[in-house]
Design a protein around this motif. Structure first.
Motif, PDB file in Angstrom:
ATOM      1  N   ASP A 192      11.275  11.386  -0.289  1.00  0.00           N
ATOM      2  CA  ASP A 192      10.201  12.385  -0.271  1.00  0.00           C
ATOM      3  C   ASP A 192       9.263  12.173  -1.466  1.00  0.00           C
ATOM      4  O   ASP A 192       8.051  12.275  -1.329  1.00  0.00           O
ATOM      5  CB  ASP A 192      10.801  13.803  -0.301  1.00  0.00           C
ATOM      6  N   VAL A 193       9.826  11.866  -2.622  1.00  0.00           N
ATOM      7  CA  VAL A 193       9.014  11.619  -3.831  1.00  0.00           C
ATOM      8  C   VAL A 193       8.091  10.423  -3.591  1.00  0.00           C
ATOM      9  O   VAL A 193       6.883  10.493  -3.842  1.00  0.00           O
ATOM     10  CB  VAL A 193       9.924  11.376  -5.062  1.00  0.00           C
ATOM     11  N   GLU A 194       8.659   9.336  -3.037  1.00  0.00           N
ATOM     12  CA  GLU A 194       7.840   8.142  -2.762  1.00  0.00           C
ATOM     13  C   GLU A 194       6.764   8.446  -1.736  1.00  0.00           C
ATOM     14  O   GLU A 194       5.620   8.018  -1.875  1.00  0.00           O
ATOM     15  CB  GLU A 194       8.723   6.997  -2.255  1.00  0.00           C
ATOM     16  N   ARG A 195       7.114   9.183  -0.684  1.00  0.00           N
ATOM     17  CA  ARG A 195       6.156   9.517   0.377  1.00  0.00           C
ATOM     18  C   ARG A 195       4.993  10.319  -0.195  1.00  0.00           C
ATOM     19  O   ARG A 195       3.833  10.041   0.103  1.00  0.00           O
ATOM     20  CB  ARG A 195       6.864  10.325   1.479  1.00  0.00           C
ATOM     21  N   ARG A 196       5.306  11.300  -1.054  1.00  0.00           N
ATOM     22  CA  ARG A 196       4.248  12.145  -1.625  1.00  0.00           C
ATOM     23  C   ARG A 196       3.360  11.366  -2.604  1.00  0.00           C
ATOM     24  O   ARG A 196       2.147  11.550  -2.627  1.00  0.00           O
ATOM     25  CB  ARG A 196       4.860  13.374  -2.291  1.00  0.00           C
ATOM     26  N   MET A 197       3.972  10.484  -3.408  1.00  0.00           N
ATOM     27  CA  MET A 197       3.177   9.683  -4.346  1.00  0.00           C
ATOM     28  C   MET A 197       2.293   8.690  -3.580  1.00  0.00           C
ATOM     29  O   MET A 197       1.118   8.518  -3.905  1.00  0.00           O
ATOM     30  CB  MET A 197       4.085   8.951  -5.333  1.00  0.00           C
ATOM     31  N   ALA A 198       2.852   8.062  -2.552  1.00  0.00           N
ATOM     32  CA  ALA A 198       2.076   7.124  -1.732  1.00  0.00           C
ATOM     33  C   ALA A 198       0.935   7.872  -1.037  1.00  0.00           C
ATOM     34  O   ALA A 198      -0.174   7.345  -0.903  1.00  0.00           O
ATOM     35  CB  ALA A 198       2.975   6.446  -0.706  1.00  0.00           C
ATOM     36  N   GLY A 199       1.189   9.103  -0.627  1.00  0.00           N
ATOM     37  CA  GLY A 199       0.159   9.924   0.007  1.00  0.00           C
ATOM     38  C   GLY A 199      -1.011  10.178  -0.932  1.00  0.00           C
ATOM     39  O   GLY A 199      -2.177  10.158  -0.518  1.00  0.00           O
ATOM     40  N   ALA A 200      -0.711  10.404  -2.211  1.00  0.00           N
ATOM     41  CA  ALA A 200      -1.773  10.630  -3.199  1.00  0.00           C
ATOM     42  C   ALA A 200      -2.637   9.372  -3.344  1.00  0.00           C
ATOM     43  O   ALA A 200      -3.862   9.451  -3.426  1.00  0.00           O
ATOM     44  CB  ALA A 200      -1.177  11.022  -4.554  1.00  0.00           C
ATOM     45  N   VAL A 201      -1.997   8.189  -3.350  1.00  0.00           N
ATOM     46  CA  VAL A 201      -2.746   6.933  -3.478  1.00  0.00           C
ATOM     47  C   VAL A 201      -3.579   6.684  -2.216  1.00  0.00           C
ATOM     48  O   VAL A 201      -4.737   6.277  -2.301  1.00  0.00           O
ATOM     49  CB  VAL A 201      -1.796   5.742  -3.773  1.00  0.00           C
ATOM     50  N   GLU A 202      -3.007   6.958  -1.038  1.00  0.00           N
ATOM     51  CA  GLU A 202      -3.747   6.773   0.217  1.00  0.00           C
ATOM     52  C   GLU A 202      -4.953   7.708   0.277  1.00  0.00           C
ATOM     53  O   GLU A 202      -6.026   7.327   0.732  1.00  0.00           O
ATOM     54  CB  GLU A 202      -2.840   6.997   1.437  1.00  0.00           C
TER      55      GLU A 202
END
Length: 185
Positions: free
Chosen positions: A8-18
């Protein structure tokens, strides 16, 4: 409080970059790019719709965008949507096609756009750091509940920090590339 979840942490951080990459693609450089019109909303059939749901956008020339409107009755609505989008474009109607010549960017405008790219990057980094804070709070909570040991918490906090550093670097790389594109035309 939720349990720590690395995925979930990776998904949310990747979402911020996207999200940052999406914001950056909307910044105009000197070249025609079809993503420039992605944020444009058009009032058709009594509601607001994204431009790409009522027309096809293409870049037939390096300094020209072409918008092929599918329904002839929506041509004026599309023109109005583009004109009110604050992109500095003046559509010219040619039947069901709108031609959008891209004006040259002034040095001052380039600097403004580069600064805006930096603002977008800062928002993304704040979002990434907020995810880090949430993850660290979840880890402390898990330790209090005796679900993980103090050593395990510290190890996982290091892991969260590495993820944070990685995604902040990704955001910086995307922003640097866009600033270079804006400033060197």
């Amino acid at each position: 409080m939720a349990k720590y979840d690395k995925a979930d942490v990776e998904r949310r951080m990747a979402g911020a970059v996207e999200s940052l990459k999406g914001d950056l693609s909307g910044l105009r450089t000197g070249r025609a790019n079809t993503t420039l019109l992605d944020p444009v909303m058009v009032e058709v059939y009594g509601s607001m719709m994204p431009l790409n749901q009522v027309a096809t956008v293409s870049a037939p020339e390096p300094r020209m965008l072409s918008v092929q409107v599918w329904d002839k009755s929506n041509v004026l609505a599309v023109e109005k949507g583009i004109a009110h989008s604050n992109l500095g474009l003046n559509p010219m109607i040619d039947g069901q096609t709108l031609r959008l010549p891209l004006p040259d960017l002034t040095e001052e405008r380039r600097k403004e756009l580069a600064k805006l790219a930096g603002t977008y990057a800062e928002k993304a980094k704040i979002a990434i750091r907020n995810v880090r804070r949430d993850a660290n709070e979840a880890l402390k909570d898990d330790e209090k509940k005796k679900e993980i040991s103090e050593d395990e918490r510290k190890k996982l906090e290091d892991e969260v920090q590495k993820l944070t550093d990685q995604y902040v670097a990704d955001a910086d790389k995307a922003t640097e590339a866009k600033e270079k594109e804006i400033l060197t035309q």
